[in-house]
Design a protein around this motif. Structure first.
Motif, PDB file in Angstrom:
ATOM      1  N   VAL A 232      58.597  67.505  22.711  1.00  0.00           N
ATOM      2  CA  VAL A 232      59.298  66.246  22.354  1.00  0.00           C
ATOM      3  C   VAL A 232      59.890  66.974  20.899  1.00  0.00           C
ATOM      4  N   PRO A 233      60.788  66.240  19.977  1.00  0.00           N
ATOM      5  CA  PRO A 233      60.830  67.327  18.592  1.00  0.00           C
ATOM      6  C   PRO A 233      59.607  66.567  17.939  1.00  0.00           C
ATOM      7  N   VAL A 234      59.500  67.597  17.120  1.00  0.00           N
ATOM      8  CA  VAL A 234      57.663  66.633  16.354  1.00  0.00           C
ATOM      9  C   VAL A 234      58.384  66.948  15.137  1.00  0.00           C
ATOM     10  N   SER A 235      57.829  66.532  14.151  1.00  0.00           N
ATOM     11  CA  SER A 235      58.337  66.825  12.122  1.00  0.00           C
ATOM     12  C   SER A 235      57.342  65.713  11.017  1.00  0.00           C
ATOM     13  N   TYR A 236      56.412  65.661  11.828  1.00  0.00           N
ATOM     14  CA  TYR A 236      55.377  64.511  11.088  1.00  0.00           C
ATOM     15  C   TYR A 236      54.310  64.632  11.926  1.00  0.00           C
ATOM     16  N   ILE A 237      53.103  64.962  11.062  1.00  0.00           N
ATOM     17  CA  ILE A 237      51.575  65.426  11.740  1.00  0.00           C
ATOM     18  C   ILE A 237      50.789  64.645  10.962  1.00  0.00           C
ATOM     19  N   LYS A 238      49.790  63.204  11.053  1.00  0.00           N
ATOM     20  CA  LYS A 238      48.694  62.720  10.078  1.00  0.00           C
ATOM     21  C   LYS A 238      47.774  62.306  11.017  1.00  0.00           C
ATOM     22  N   ILE A 239      46.748  64.052   9.811  1.00  0.00           N
ATOM     23  CA  ILE A 239      45.960  63.590  10.417  1.00  0.00           C
ATOM     24  C   ILE A 239      45.170  63.008   9.571  1.00  0.00           C
ATOM     25  N   GLU A 240      44.340  61.795  10.040  1.00  0.00           N
ATOM     26  CA  GLU A 240      42.840  60.846   9.148  1.00  0.00           C
ATOM     27  C   GLU A 240      41.499  61.090   9.153  1.00  0.00           C
ATOM     28  N   ASP A 241      40.655  60.527   8.924  1.00  0.00           N
ATOM     29  CA  ASP A 241      39.418  61.644   8.431  1.00  0.00           C
ATOM     30  C   ASP A 241      38.167  60.330   8.331  1.00  0.00           C
ATOM     31  N   ASP A 242      37.194  60.547   8.573  1.00  0.00           N
ATOM     32  CA  ASP A 242      35.866  59.596   8.554  1.00  0.00           C
ATOM     33  C   ASP A 242      34.922  59.917   7.673  1.00  0.00           C
ATOM     34  N   ASN A 279      42.737  67.288   1.958  1.00  0.00           N
ATOM     35  CA  ASN A 279      41.759  65.996   0.671  1.00  0.00           C
ATOM     36  C   ASN A 279      41.861  64.791   0.902  1.00  0.00           C
ATOM     37  N   SER A 280      40.686  64.413   0.276  1.00  0.00           N
ATOM     38  CA  SER A 280      40.353  62.676   0.248  1.00  0.00           C
ATOM     39  C   SER A 280      40.720  62.156  -0.930  1.00  0.00           C
ATOM     40  N   ILE A 281      42.147  62.404  -1.255  1.00  0.00           N
ATOM     41  CA  ILE A 281      43.010  61.953  -2.369  1.00  0.00           C
ATOM     42  C   ILE A 281      44.253  61.453  -1.562  1.00  0.00           C
ATOM     43  N   GLU A 282      45.141  62.604  -1.198  1.00  0.00           N
ATOM     44  CA  GLU A 282      46.411  62.005  -0.826  1.00  0.00           C
ATOM     45  C   GLU A 282      46.329  61.460   0.626  1.00  0.00           C
ATOM     46  N   GLY A 283      47.172  61.250   1.726  1.00  0.00           N
ATOM     47  CA  GLY A 283      46.968  60.360   2.783  1.00  0.00           C
ATOM     48  C   GLY A 283      47.605  61.663   3.671  1.00  0.00           C
ATOM     49  N   ASN A 284      47.285  62.400   3.763  1.00  0.00           N
ATOM     50  CA  ASN A 284      47.492  63.952   4.309  1.00  0.00           C
ATOM     51  C   ASN A 284      48.303  63.810   5.879  1.00  0.00           C
ATOM     52  N   GLU A 285      49.368  63.554   4.844  1.00  0.00           N
ATOM     53  CA  GLU A 285      50.456  63.779   5.974  1.00  0.00           C
ATOM     54  C   GLU A 285      51.448  64.951   5.867  1.00  0.00           C
ATOM     55  N   PHE A 286      51.829  65.601   7.215  1.00  0.00           N
ATOM     56  CA  PHE A 286      51.994  67.096   6.786  1.00  0.00           C
ATOM     57  C   PHE A 286      54.048  66.639   7.415  1.00  0.00           C
ATOM     58  N   LYS A 287      54.824  67.264   6.590  1.00  0.00           N
ATOM     59  CA  LYS A 287      56.363  67.505   7.232  1.00  0.00           C
ATOM     60  C   LYS A 287      56.484  68.897   6.985  1.00  0.00           C
ATOM     61  N   CYS A 288      57.300  68.583   8.686  1.00  0.00           N
ATOM     62  CA  CYS A 288      57.778  70.449   8.774  1.00  0.00           C
ATOM     63  C   CYS A 288      59.334  69.946   9.527  1.00  0.00           C
ATOM     64  N   ASN A 289      60.348  70.942   9.583  1.00  0.00           N
ATOM     65  CA  ASN A 289      61.718  70.959  10.701  1.00  0.00           C
ATOM     66  C   ASN A 289      61.451  70.378  11.475  1.00  0.00           C
ATOM     67  N   SER A 290      62.249  69.734  12.366  1.00  0.00           N
ATOM     68  CA  SER A 290      62.031  69.065  13.280  1.00  0.00           C
ATOM     69  C   SER A 290      61.933  70.166  14.671  1.00  0.00           C
ATOM     70  N   THR A 291      60.498  70.264  15.433  1.00  0.00           N
ATOM     71  CA  THR A 291      60.385  71.661  15.746  1.00  0.00           C
ATOM     72  C   THR A 291      60.229  70.626  17.314  1.00  0.00           C
ATOM     73  N   VAL A 315      51.592  61.692  15.150  1.00  0.00           N
ATOM     74  CA  VAL A 315      52.690  62.639  15.447  1.00  0.00           C
ATOM     75  C   VAL A 315      53.808  61.980  15.899  1.00  0.00           C
ATOM     76  N   LYS A 316      54.757  62.461  14.975  1.00  0.00           N
ATOM     77  CA  LYS A 316      55.771  61.833  14.947  1.00  0.00           C
ATOM     78  C   LYS A 316      56.932  62.227  14.728  1.00  0.00           C
ATOM     79  N   GLY A 317      58.254  62.192  15.646  1.00  0.00           N
ATOM     80  CA  GLY A 317      59.564  63.193  15.272  1.00  0.00           C
ATOM     81  C   GLY A 317      60.556  62.185  15.168  1.00  0.00           C
ATOM     82  N   TYR A 318      61.752  62.389  14.267  1.00  0.00           N
ATOM     83  CA  TYR A 318      63.091  62.162  14.055  1.00  0.00           C
ATOM     84  C   TYR A 318      63.843  61.658  15.409  1.00  0.00           C
TER      85      TYR A 318
END
Length: 410
Positions: A232-242, A279-291, A315-318
């Motif tokens: 599928v086309p991927v353009s967004y990955i978010k990594i949460e932590d504990d 990092n522990s401050i931001e939301g750890n969201e990675f955006k990229c060109n749709s692939t 994992v999300k995509g447009y």
């Protein structure tokens, strides 16, 4: 004259062969159902992407008329990504003051100008501070906008990370007062005040089939392999932590580009998709060109720190859609699956302003393989070898007879 007619006939034959052979050059087709207007929208389903080229250049819309002619419908490929615009706002610093509790900095901007972001640039590196932001129209009454907002800078031979962008709700004051808590505050070198406007993209969450985590002690890295249900086309990955401690780790995300089967098994070729700092401050969201891919790999550099405890991964995509115009009555198909074809060139892509605002979405039929026209096999003149030997015997006898007749005449 006869040669000219033959040449013309060959040209017409080639043209007809090209027209009727267009659909046969592709591997898959889906029928377009319920075409009622000249303009329609087609939403591309997830199941389609595993069989198209990586840049979607092999998608075509062909129609078969009642006269069995082939027509092509133009389209505009639309990726529903977010749209971001940023307008810089002029300002001046009218006051700096330091107290036992911290440092005050006051900005003045033009009247009736809204802002929602202040990016701060400091002379020093390596600090960790909390800041407050207030707004006023007259320098007398102050209203709290942001309280205890954390800014951070880490720079050494292993890490270079800075988070000093103050994001705030849309605000419209003439004066803004920044308070950096604590003594010996870093000295502000410059600032950038902007009004950032964003139109949210339309995303689709992609189901994850499996996640495997492996700690590479020799490389001091954590490797997370993510298998999606399908390509599928991927353009967004978010990594949460504990984790309940602060951390700053460089990380990169790779995607499976291709694979080769060898004697020792499958060999996977991964390529960089995105990189940044977990990092522990931001939301750890990675955006990229749709692939388009079905496998992702996250590599976290732990250095000498203990590995992180990774939580949920999203994992999300447009969403992708085709805006299509139909001008000829026919039975239309969406065809795809041809890595040797190039991207189509339609006039429609330069005239997007003529597309109606309201479009009806038409449904796609199930995916079907396209049958290929097999090459004609010419059967041998004599399938039975006995007949072949008999004919050869007759030929030899005739040749011998002619030879004897020639010898007698001499």
């Amino acid at each position: 004259m006869r040669s000219k007619i033959n040449i013309l006939g060959c040209v017409l034959f080639l043209i007809c062969s090209t027209i009727y052979g267009q659909i046969d050059r592709y591997e898959y087709k889906r029928e377009l159902k319920d075409i009622t207007d000249s303009w329609h929208r087609i939403m591309l389903p997830d199941e389609l992407f595993k069989n198209v080229s990586s840049d979607l250049s092999d998608i075509r819309i062909y129609g078969i008329t009642k006269e069995n002619d082939t027509v092509e419908a133009p389209y505009i490929l639309k990726k529903n990504r977010e749209k971001i615009s940023s307008k810089q706002v002029d300002f001046e610093i009218i006051n700096r003051a330091t107290t036992k509790g911290g440092t005050f900095i006051t900005f003045k901007i033009p009247l009736d100008q809204a802002i929602n972001q202040i990016k701060l640039f400091f002379k020093e590196d390596n600090f960790d501070r909390l800041i407050n932001l207030e707004g006023s129209q007259n320098l007398k009454e102050w209203y709290s906008i942001v309280d205890s907002y954390r800014i951070l800078s880490i720079k050494n031979e292993l890490t270079a990370y800075t988070f000093t962008s103050l994001k705030l709700p849309d605000s419209k004051y003439q004066y803004y007062r920044l308070f950096i808590k604590g003594t010996n505050a870093p000295e502000l070198k410059n600032a950038q005040i902007t009004l950032r406007e964003a139109t949210e993209g339309i995303y689709k969450i992609h189901p994850i089939k499996s996640i495997r985590t492996e700690e590479k002690k020799q490389n001091r890295t954590t490797v997370i392999d993510i298998d999606l249900q399908t390509a599928v086309p991927v353009s967004y990955i978010k990594i949460e932590d504990d984790n309940d401690f602060d951390y700053y780790r460089s990380a990169r995300i790779e995607y499976l580009r291709d694979s080769i089967q060898t004697e020792k098994g499958w060999r996977y070729n991964y390529q960089n998709l995105s990189s940044g700092i977990l990092n522990s401050i931001e939301g750890n969201e990675f955006k990229c060109n749709s692939t388009i891919t079905n496998k992702l790999r996250v590599i976290i550099n732990n250095q000498d720190n203990e590995p992180l405890t990774i939580g949920a991964i999203k994992v999300k995509g447009y969403t992708h859609e085709l805006i299509t115009r139909f001008t000829t009555p026919a039975t239309y198909f969406l065809v795809y699956g041809n890595t040797r074809t190039g991207k189509p060139s339609y006039d429609l892509q330069y005239m997007s302003n003529i597309v109606p605002e309201k479009l009806k979405t038409i449904q796609l039929g199930t995916e079907q393989g396209i049958e290929k026209k097999g090459e004609k096999v010419v059967a041998p003149l004599f399938e039975n070898k006995i007949w072949l030997w008999a004919v050869m015997g007759i030929i030899i006898a005739l040749l011998g007879g002619f030879t004897l007749m020639m010898m007698k005449k001499k």
